[in-house]
Write a protein that holds these residues in place. Structure first.
Motif, mmCIF file in Angstrom:
data_model
loop_
_atom_site.group_PDB
_atom_site.id
_atom_site.type_symbol
_atom_site.label_atom_id
_atom_site.label_comp_id
_atom_site.label_asym_id
_atom_site.label_seq_id
_atom_site.Cartn_x
_atom_site.Cartn_y
_atom_site.Cartn_z
ATOM 1 N N ASP A 207 3.463 13.236 3.628
ATOM 2 C CA ASP A 207 2.378 12.391 4.111
ATOM 3 C C ASP A 207 2.504 10.935 3.660
ATOM 4 O O ASP A 207 2.255 10.015 4.423
ATOM 5 N N ILE A 208 2.918 10.736 2.426
ATOM 6 C CA ILE A 208 3.118 9.383 1.895
ATOM 7 C C ILE A 208 4.476 9.340 1.211
ATOM 8 O O ILE A 208 4.806 10.232 0.421
ATOM 9 N N LEU A 209 5.258 8.325 1.505
ATOM 10 C CA LEU A 209 6.559 8.172 0.862
ATOM 11 C C LEU A 209 6.357 7.516 -0.506
ATOM 12 O O LEU A 209 5.523 6.631 -0.653
ATOM 13 N N GLY A 210 7.125 7.937 -1.492
ATOM 14 C CA GLY A 210 6.989 7.373 -2.823
ATOM 15 C C GLY A 210 7.434 5.920 -2.881
ATOM 16 O O GLY A 210 8.210 5.453 -2.043
ATOM 17 N N SER B 263 9.375 2.887 -3.187
ATOM 18 C CA SER B 263 10.815 2.602 -3.171
ATOM 19 C C SER B 263 11.649 3.858 -3.426
ATOM 20 O O SER B 263 12.658 3.833 -4.128
ATOM 21 N N ILE B 264 11.234 4.959 -2.820
ATOM 22 C CA ILE B 264 11.863 6.258 -3.082
ATOM 23 C C ILE B 264 13.334 6.297 -2.679
ATOM 24 O O ILE B 264 14.128 7.040 -3.240
ATOM 25 N N PHE B 265 13.731 5.440 -1.713
ATOM 26 C CA PHE B 265 15.112 5.476 -1.217
ATOM 27 C C PHE B 265 15.977 4.361 -1.795
ATOM 28 O O PHE B 265 17.082 4.116 -1.322
ATOM 29 N N VAL B 266 15.501 3.705 -2.833
ATOM 30 C CA VAL B 266 16.156 2.499 -3.332
ATOM 31 C C VAL B 266 17.582 2.756 -3.827
ATOM 32 O O VAL B 266 18.421 1.842 -3.852
ATOM 33 N N ASP B 267 17.899 3.992 -4.219
ATOM 34 C CA ASP B 267 19.244 4.308 -4.714
ATOM 35 C C ASP B 267 20.204 4.751 -3.618
ATOM 36 O O ASP B 267 21.343 5.126 -3.903
ATOM 37 N N LEU B 268 19.744 4.716 -2.366
ATOM 38 C CA LEU B 268 20.559 5.213 -1.253
ATOM 39 C C LEU B 268 21.124 4.056 -0.424
ATOM 40 O O LEU B 268 20.970 3.998 0.794
ATOM 41 N N ILE C 231 3.214 3.373 6.843
ATOM 42 C CA ILE C 231 4.504 2.874 6.368
ATOM 43 C C ILE C 231 4.205 1.637 5.546
ATOM 44 O O ILE C 231 3.721 0.629 6.060
ATOM 45 N N ARG C 232 4.477 1.721 4.249
ATOM 46 C CA ARG C 232 4.151 0.617 3.349
ATOM 47 C C ARG C 232 5.322 -0.349 3.206
ATOM 48 O O ARG C 232 6.455 -0.025 3.546
ATOM 49 N N SER C 233 5.040 -1.510 2.696
ATOM 50 C CA SER C 233 6.031 -2.589 2.672
ATOM 51 C C SER C 233 7.247 -2.287 1.807
ATOM 52 O O SER C 233 8.295 -2.911 1.972
ATOM 53 N N ASP C 234 7.128 -1.328 0.882
ATOM 54 C CA ASP C 234 8.267 -1.036 0.016
ATOM 55 C C ASP C 234 8.880 0.342 0.270
ATOM 56 O O ASP C 234 9.759 0.777 -0.473
ATOM 57 N N ARG D 110 1.973 10.768 12.033
ATOM 58 C CA ARG D 110 0.601 10.303 12.274
ATOM 59 C C ARG D 110 0.450 8.841 11.895
ATOM 60 O O ARG D 110 -0.615 8.402 11.495
ATOM 61 N N ILE D 111 1.538 8.116 12.017
ATOM 62 C CA ILE D 111 1.572 6.720 11.573
ATOM 63 C C ILE D 111 0.577 5.875 12.376
ATOM 64 O O ILE D 111 0.692 5.760 13.591
ATOM 65 N N GLY D 112 -0.375 5.296 11.673
ATOM 66 C CA GLY D 112 -1.350 4.424 12.306
ATOM 67 C C GLY D 112 -1.220 2.988 11.823
ATOM 68 O O GLY D 112 -1.678 2.054 12.475
#
Length: 198
Positions: free
Chosen positions: A19-22, A24-29, A45-48, A65-67
């Motif tokens: 439901d919510i991405l952590g 900068s969860i993908f920062v190491d990819l 979808i948040r800025s980071d 369900r992105i609004g």
């Protein structure tokens, strides 16, 4: 979560309950080229959220369900080629939503709830060639809407049942347009200046 996976190229997480991405969860990819987050329950979808995904070429976010997409949410995705946002709940395409997507070629944003395409709806998408924006509630297209997409070749506007074609030259900046789909839009008239520039 993905620490140590710096060589990962493709990551598929579709059909989960995200439901919510952590933060900068993908920062190491940094080597990731394809990310599939489709068919989850993501609402914002948040800025980071996509920080550090410098190499990403394909991002799939359809059937969520992105609004809300925060400003500059895609700022690090300068290599993105295809963005899939179909079947979400976005109500507005304004401001700098797509800022940073300088190499985006194809954008899918069908089946949403927005009614208006403004002069800043596609700001920063100067290399966009294909735009799918079907099955929405679009009523208004401003004359400068496509000024930001001079390389647009394929435009799909079908099944916008409340669409009123503008009475000015809305496509004056679309000299590269090769294919235009206005099927099933309940059009009752075609103002003479509308297609000036094609």
């Amino acid at each position: 979560a993905f620490k140590g996976l710096g060589s990962l190229k493709k990551l598929y997480m579709r059909s989960n309950r995200l439901d919510i991405l952590g933060d900068s969860i993908f920062v190491d990819l940094g080597s990731l080229v394809e990310l599939d987050l489709s068919n989850n329950i993501i609402s914002i979808i948040r800025s980071d959220d996509f920080r550090g995904l410098w190499s990403l070429e394909v991002l799939e976010l359809m059937f969520n369900r992105i609004g809300i997409i925060e400003k500059e949410a895609f700022i690090d995705l300068s290599n993105l080629n295809r963005l899939y946002l179909d079947d979400n709940a976005i109500k507005s395409l304004r401001g700098s939503v797509f800022k940073g997507l300088v190499n985006l070629d194809t954008l899918y944003i069908s089946d949403h709830q927005y009614e208006h395409l403004g002069s800043d709806s596609f700001l920063g998408l100067q290399n966009l060639s294909t735009l799918y924006i079907t099955s929405n509630n679009i009523q208004v297209i401003e004359s400068s809407t496509f000024q930001q997409t001079p390389n647009l070749e394929f435009l799909f506007l079908a099944s916008n049942h409340r669409l009123r074609l503008p009475e000015d030259d809305a496509f004056i900046y679309s000299g590269s347009l090769y294919y235009l789909d206005l099927s099933d839009c309940n059009l009752t008239q075609i103002p003479s200046p509308t297609f000036s520039g094609l």
